[in-house]
Write an enzyme that holds these catalytic residues in place. Structure first.
Site: not given
Ligand code: NAD
Ligand code: DAU
Length: 358
Positions: A138-140, A163, A167
């Site tokens: 992630t960019d985070e 988190y 990562k």
């Molecule tokens: P998500 O939370 O929707 O899904 C995570 C999955 O991992 C779930 O199916 C869960 O059951 C599984 N899991 C959790 N713990 C586990 C374990 N111990 N063993 C096996 N499986 C397990 O997450 P997502 O949003 O789909 O993100 C997927 C990946 O991409 C993550 O690594 C996250 O850091 C990365 N990522 C997410 C975003 C985003 O915007 N959502 C952006 C950049 C990177």
């Molecule tokens: O940047 C990549 C990341 O994006 C991933 O690595 C993470 O897995 C993914 O959850 C996401 O993280 P963020 O914290 O950016 O996403 P979230 O949807 O939780 O929040 C997006 C923005 O919105 C953040 O600035 C917080 C704000 N927010 C979020 C929620 C849930 C609100 O203002 N209100 C809310 O209820």
């Protein structure tokens, strides 16, 4: 760009989650018949219904299990003759990591180390001709930006939430396995994804859900934090591109060149849903409620994805206008999915489908 690596048997971890399930859908539609094992423990974020339709494809196999279970991982690698690991499994929600960091360290750091170690042993045994380990990050991990500038692949890691720290720890282990053992790793770092099957705890699906239910829309702090948004299918294609054509040891930033202030995105979703729900213009915006800020809330993320474009020829294909409209329409058309997720009914799908036998 020609592929330098063609995976024959892929282990996808976390494939029942949001991005993992979209990736599997993309991958099996594009490369039907490729062996693909989905290892997922099915936490609250794992939902096998996300895979409806693709789970009957030949070559697809689901294993319910923990990425921290070395024996299980080793047995899958050897039984399936896996030559590529695409590691999505993680605890992914920042707010949950603030409330309870421990599981984030266990899954995201220890889980990655176990997968790396078992994969390295499998690679050393020469059970397969070639191998890739792709860490989805992630960019985070780069921390927070001021009003200008972009994260590049050489921006120092400066994670601010439990988190993102977990990562970043995983990314450093990936680097260490490359440097120490010469293990063929790849590392992607992507910005915020949106699209179908996203759990309604994340900003966009939460806002869609609350608007439909006419519930308050919680916006943290002043709402001026900035995120870069990428459609999940563009991310899936980026991961596949890096897997096939990335330079082993390489780190690749993935982003949408699509920065939005949170309040602007919330207002946009409100307006698009006013039209779709036949509500008077402005109705949904009145649900916006500014709430206490997230502790350690990163102010701005923005990605320089020029390496992906220059080296691998990847760029986003979705305009945000199209992607957000399709996403809203998907949630409207899939209210049953939303109901199951919010009520918890999806949790027994595994037992119904597999009867505990997977
Ligand atoms: P998500 O939370 O929707 O899904 C995570 C999955 O991992 C779930 O199916 C869960 O059951 C599984 N899991 C959790 N713990 C586990 C374990 N111990 N063993 C096996 N499986 C397990 O997450 P997502 O949003 O789909 O993100 C997927 C990946 O991409 C993550 O690594 C996250 O850091 C990365 N990522 C997410 C975003 C985003 O915007 N959502 C952006 C950049 C990177
Ligand atoms: O940047 C990549 C990341 O994006 C991933 O690595 C993470 O897995 C993914 O959850 C996401 O993280 P963020 O914290 O950016 O996403 P979230 O949807 O939780 O929040 C997006 C923005 O919105 C953040 O600035 C917080 C704000 N927010 C979020 C929620 C849930 C609100 O203002 N209100 C809310 O209820």
């Amino acid at each position: 760009m020609s592929d330098s690596f063609t995976p024959r048997s892929v282990l996808v971890t976390g494939g029942a989650g949001f991005i993992g399930s979209n990736f599997i859908r993309y991958f099996l539609e594009r490369y039907p018949g490729t062996r693909l094992t989905n290892l997922d423990i099915l936490t609250y974020a794992g939902n096998l219904r996300n895979l409806k339709g693709v789970d009957s494809q030949p070559g697809y196999c689901f294993v319910r299990g923990d990425v921290c279970d070395g024996d299980l991982v080793a047995s899958i690698l050897s039984r399936e003759k896996v030559d590529a690991v695409v590691h999505f499994a993680a605890e992914s929600h920042v707010d949950r990591s603030i409330l309870g960091p421990e599981v984030f360290v266990r899954t995201n750091v220890l889980g990655t180390q176990v997968l790396l170690e078992e994969s390295r042993k499998h690679w050393v045994s020469k059970a397969v001709e070639d191998f890739r380990f792709l860490q989805v990050s992630t960019d985070e991990v780069y921390g927070s930006l001021g009003p200008s500038g972009l994260f590049t692949e050489s921006t120092p890691l400066a994670a601010n939430s439990p988190y993102s720290a977990s990562k970043a720890g995983a990314d450093l282990l990936v680097r260490a396995y490359r440097e120490t053992y010469g293990f063929p790793t790849l590392n992607t770092r992507c910005s915020n994804n949106y699209g179908p099957y996203q759990f309604p705890e994340k900003l966009i699906p939460l806002m869609i859900h609350n608007i439909i239910a006419e519930k308050p829309l919680p916006v943290y702090g002043d709402g001026l934090n900035v995120r870069d948004w990428l459609h999940v299918m563009d991310h899936s294609r980026a991961v596949d591109t890096v897997l096939r054509s990335g330079q082993p040891g390489g780190v690749y930033n993935v982003g949408g060149n699509n920065e939005w202030k949170n309040i602007d995105i919330v207002n946009l979703v409100c307006d698009l849903l006013d039209a779709r729900l036949a509500r008077v213009a402005g109705t949904n915006r009145s649900l916006v409620t500014f709430v206490k800020d997230r502790p350690g809330h990163d102010r701005r993320y923005a990605i320089d994805a020029s390496r992906m474009r220059a080296d691998l020829g990847w760029e986003p294909s979705y305009t945000f206008e199209r992607g957000i409209a399709e996403t809203i329409d998907w949630y409207l058309a899939n209210q049953e999915w939303v109901r199951e997720v919010t009520s918890g009914a999806y949790r027994d799908y595994y037992e119904k489908m597999y009867g505990g036998r997977a």
